[in-house]
Motif scaffolding. Structure first.
Motif, PDB file in Angstrom:
ATOM      1  N   GLN A  86       0.662  -1.175  -0.141  1.00  0.00           N
ATOM      2  CA  GLN A  86      -0.066   0.030   0.037  1.00  0.00           C
ATOM      3  C   GLN A  86       0.608   1.309  -0.025  1.00  0.00           C
ATOM      4  O   GLN A  86       0.356   2.064  -0.611  1.00  0.00           O
ATOM      5  N   ALA A  87       2.131   1.205   0.775  1.00  0.00           N
ATOM      6  CA  ALA A  87       2.757   2.476   0.748  1.00  0.00           C
ATOM      7  C   ALA A  87       4.368   2.074   0.728  1.00  0.00           C
ATOM      8  O   ALA A  87       4.832   0.789   0.922  1.00  0.00           O
ATOM      9  N   ASP A  88       4.971   3.111   0.405  1.00  0.00           N
ATOM     10  CA  ASP A  88       6.531   2.912   0.481  1.00  0.00           C
ATOM     11  C   ASP A  88       7.202   3.254   1.967  1.00  0.00           C
ATOM     12  O   ASP A  88       8.212   2.784   2.309  1.00  0.00           O
ATOM     13  N   TYR A  89       6.426   4.206   2.621  1.00  0.00           N
ATOM     14  CA  TYR A  89       6.894   4.760   3.908  1.00  0.00           C
ATOM     15  C   TYR A  89       5.763   4.906   4.872  1.00  0.00           C
ATOM     16  O   TYR A  89       4.721   5.413   4.344  1.00  0.00           O
ATOM     17  N   THR A  90       5.704   4.497   5.944  1.00  0.00           N
ATOM     18  CA  THR A  90       4.709   4.754   6.884  1.00  0.00           C
ATOM     19  C   THR A  90       5.177   5.412   8.423  1.00  0.00           C
ATOM     20  O   THR A  90       6.392   5.589   8.435  1.00  0.00           O
ATOM     21  N   LYS A  91       4.293   6.449   8.589  1.00  0.00           N
ATOM     22  CA  LYS A  91       4.731   7.175  10.081  1.00  0.00           C
ATOM     23  C   LYS A  91       3.652   6.965  11.138  1.00  0.00           C
ATOM     24  O   LYS A  91       2.555   7.021  10.731  1.00  0.00           O
ATOM     25  N   GLY A  92       4.300   6.839  12.229  1.00  0.00           N
ATOM     26  CA  GLY A  92       3.240   6.752  13.105  1.00  0.00           C
ATOM     27  C   GLY A  92       2.839   8.139  13.717  1.00  0.00           C
ATOM     28  O   GLY A  92       3.355   9.042  13.331  1.00  0.00           O
ATOM     29  N   ASN A  93       1.295   7.991  13.978  1.00  0.00           N
ATOM     30  CA  ASN A  93       0.707   9.341  14.164  1.00  0.00           C
ATOM     31  C   ASN A  93      -0.007   9.453  15.628  1.00  0.00           C
ATOM     32  O   ASN A  93      -0.935   8.564  15.762  1.00  0.00           O
ATOM     33  N   ARG A  94       0.751  10.094  16.522  1.00  0.00           N
ATOM     34  CA  ARG A  94       0.150  10.215  17.950  1.00  0.00           C
ATOM     35  C   ARG A  94      -0.873  11.149  18.368  1.00  0.00           C
ATOM     36  O   ARG A  94      -1.463  11.018  19.201  1.00  0.00           O
ATOM     37  N   LEU A  95      -1.206  11.919  17.179  1.00  0.00           N
ATOM     38  CA  LEU A  95      -2.138  13.017  17.387  1.00  0.00           C
ATOM     39  C   LEU A  95      -3.712  12.764  17.225  1.00  0.00           C
ATOM     40  O   LEU A  95      -4.375  13.320  17.703  1.00  0.00           O
ATOM     41  N   VAL A  96      -3.870  11.573  16.564  1.00  0.00           N
ATOM     42  CA  VAL A  96      -4.961  11.204  16.280  1.00  0.00           C
ATOM     43  C   VAL A  96      -5.879  10.396  17.439  1.00  0.00           C
ATOM     44  O   VAL A  96      -7.103  10.054  17.263  1.00  0.00           O
TER      45      VAL A  96
ATOM     46  N   HIS B  99      -2.114  14.706   3.863  1.00  0.00           N
ATOM     47  CA  HIS B  99      -2.846  13.916   4.810  1.00  0.00           C
ATOM     48  C   HIS B  99      -2.135  13.253   5.833  1.00  0.00           C
ATOM     49  O   HIS B  99      -2.477  12.644   6.800  1.00  0.00           O
ATOM     50  N   VAL B 100      -0.864  13.521   5.650  1.00  0.00           N
ATOM     51  CA  VAL B 100       0.180  13.134   6.871  1.00  0.00           C
ATOM     52  C   VAL B 100       0.310  14.220   7.820  1.00  0.00           C
ATOM     53  O   VAL B 100       0.537  15.267   7.757  1.00  0.00           O
ATOM     54  N   ALA B 101       0.067  13.921   9.198  1.00  0.00           N
ATOM     55  CA  ALA B 101       0.310  14.666  10.317  1.00  0.00           C
ATOM     56  C   ALA B 101       1.380  13.909  11.325  1.00  0.00           C
ATOM     57  O   ALA B 101       1.916  12.964  11.102  1.00  0.00           O
ATOM     58  N   ASP B 102       1.638  14.635  12.475  1.00  0.00           N
ATOM     59  CA  ASP B 102       2.667  14.199  13.344  1.00  0.00           C
ATOM     60  C   ASP B 102       3.916  14.024  12.830  1.00  0.00           C
ATOM     61  O   ASP B 102       4.410  12.889  12.806  1.00  0.00           O
ATOM     62  N   SER B 103       4.315  15.077  12.217  1.00  0.00           N
ATOM     63  CA  SER B 103       5.673  14.992  11.295  1.00  0.00           C
ATOM     64  C   SER B 103       6.641  14.594  12.060  1.00  0.00           C
ATOM     65  O   SER B 103       7.685  14.077  11.465  1.00  0.00           O
ATOM     66  N   GLN B 104       6.749  14.991  13.311  1.00  0.00           N
ATOM     67  CA  GLN B 104       7.933  14.743  14.136  1.00  0.00           C
ATOM     68  C   GLN B 104       8.207  13.470  14.789  1.00  0.00           C
ATOM     69  O   GLN B 104       9.091  12.998  15.235  1.00  0.00           O
ATOM     70  N   THR B 105       7.226  12.667  14.892  1.00  0.00           N
ATOM     71  CA  THR B 105       7.322  11.257  15.273  1.00  0.00           C
ATOM     72  C   THR B 105       8.574  10.422  14.358  1.00  0.00           C
ATOM     73  O   THR B 105       8.707  10.325  13.176  1.00  0.00           O
ATOM     74  N   GLY B 106       9.265   9.535  15.498  1.00  0.00           N
ATOM     75  CA  GLY B 106      10.388   8.992  14.752  1.00  0.00           C
ATOM     76  C   GLY B 106       9.988   7.391  14.412  1.00  0.00           C
ATOM     77  O   GLY B 106      10.734   6.484  13.823  1.00  0.00           O
ATOM     78  N   TYR B 107       8.707   6.910  14.825  1.00  0.00           N
ATOM     79  CA  TYR B 107       8.304   5.316  14.544  1.00  0.00           C
ATOM     80  C   TYR B 107       7.805   5.558  13.231  1.00  0.00           C
ATOM     81  O   TYR B 107       6.755   5.903  12.671  1.00  0.00           O
ATOM     82  N   THR B 108       8.824   4.853  12.280  1.00  0.00           N
ATOM     83  CA  THR B 108       8.411   4.764  10.740  1.00  0.00           C
ATOM     84  C   THR B 108       8.792   3.433  10.351  1.00  0.00           C
ATOM     85  O   THR B 108       9.688   2.561  10.597  1.00  0.00           O
TER      86      THR B 108
END
Length: 331
Positions: A115-125, A156-165
């Motif tokens: 589905q994706a090439d890169y995923t980021k954790g989002n703590r804000l939702v 559509h990407v939020a929580d840009s500073q999370t390091g969980y990727t």
């Protein structure tokens, strides 16, 4: 292995002697290799790693910087190691224990499922984000996330500073890690470069984890200005690379008109106030000129952002819902 994909976890570590053993011990069995990058720690981080049983068993690799390069430099070192050793997916988890291992399958799924090439954790939702994240960091993160949307094109990407990727092999090979930003702006820099490389990015809701013994080295107020100025430079770099050099798009004209219009309206507004204070009235031509430049600037800006949003929509595919199973935490 996870769904027939080899998985390496990159762990940037700086002065984590009290936390790093816990990170190793809680790493899920689906992880094939743990690559810890010691970024010239001043404490006994390396010694704790070498004494850990999993280091002797060959599941942990220790890379050491001779000069401190910052968290972005440590991540880039781990990514290059992962790329050179041909792993399917590279995950980043911090050395302070702030990433919940229960979230790892959710982070991996969009990547390994194609589905994706890169995923980021989002703590804000999550409903717990405002309660768990320190308020200054919450609002600082939210502000940087908004700016990152504009700079990166991933609206559509939020929580840009999370390091969980998590990042796949194709994206690892598409990015020049030697020229990656070295400090706390690394996630923002990477998102911009992934966008130019036409990589798909998905946000994954994760649990905020705080008060586990971590020590933050981030000065939030300083980081906002430092990363904010970085994002301005990255925004113009992306426009040049993506919409002028690699493929032309007329939205660059709308952005140019918006900058001209907003700048002119700001100058005319100052003149308008000066005339009001000095003469007690505003000439009609001055007011109409200000109104025209204001309308030109903001209408052009909104059109440019809308074109940018539409152009990048395919790089933000929706996340398929997945229930995360968590182990009960002690206490």
């Amino acid at each position: 292995m996870y769904k027939n994909n080899s998985v390496v976890v990159v762990v940037p570590a700086y002065d984590e002697e009290t936390q790093i053993a816990r990170v190793i011990e809680t790493m899920p069995d689906i992880v094939d290799m743990i690559v810890i990058v010691n970024d010239r720690s001043r404490d006994q981080t390396s010694e704790v790693i070498r004494q850990h049983p999993q280091y002797g068993a060959g599941r942990v690799t220790l890379l050491e910087h001779e000069v401190n390069q910052g968290v972005g430099g440590a991540i880039a070192t781990g990514y290059m190691w992962s790329r050179d050793h041909d792993y399917d997916v590279a995950v980043v988890m911090a050395g302070d224990g702030q990433m919940d291992p229960d979230d790892l399958p959710a982070i991996l799924d969009p990547v390994v499922d194609g589905q994706a090439d890169y995923t980021k954790g989002n703590r804000l939702v999550t409903g717990e984000a405002f309660k768990k994240i320190p308020k200054v960091r919450f609002f600082g993160n939210s502000a940087l996330s908004l700016l990152t949307k504009i700079a990166s094109g991933y609206w559509h990407v939020a929580d840009s500073q999370t390091g969980y990727t998590a990042i796949n092999r194709s994206a690892l090979r598409a990015i020049d890690w030697d020229n990656m930003y070295k400090r706390y702006g690394q996630p923002n820099d990477l998102l911009v470069k992934l966008n130019v490389a036409e990589m798909r990015v998905i946000d994954v809701p994760i649990e905020p984890v705080y008060n586990v013994g971590e020590k933050s080295g981030i000065n939030v107020r300083k980081a906002i200005f430092t990363i904010g100025s970085l994002l301005i430079r990255l925004f113009f770099w992306r426009l040049k690379e993506k919409y002028i050099i690699r493929n032309f798009h007329p939205l660059v004209f709308f952005y140019a008109m918006s900058f001209f219009g907003v700048g002119l309206s700001a100058a005319l507004f100052i003149r308008l106030i000066a005339l009001w204070v000095g003469q007690g009235h505003i000439p009609e031509i001055t007011f109409l000129s200000w109104l025209f430049s204001f309308s030109l600037g903001f209408n052009s800006l909104f059109f440019a952002m809308w074109f940018d949003y539409e152009e990048n929509k395919h790089l933000n595919p929706p996340l398929k819902h997945r229930e995360i199973k968590r182990k009960p935490r002690p206490g």
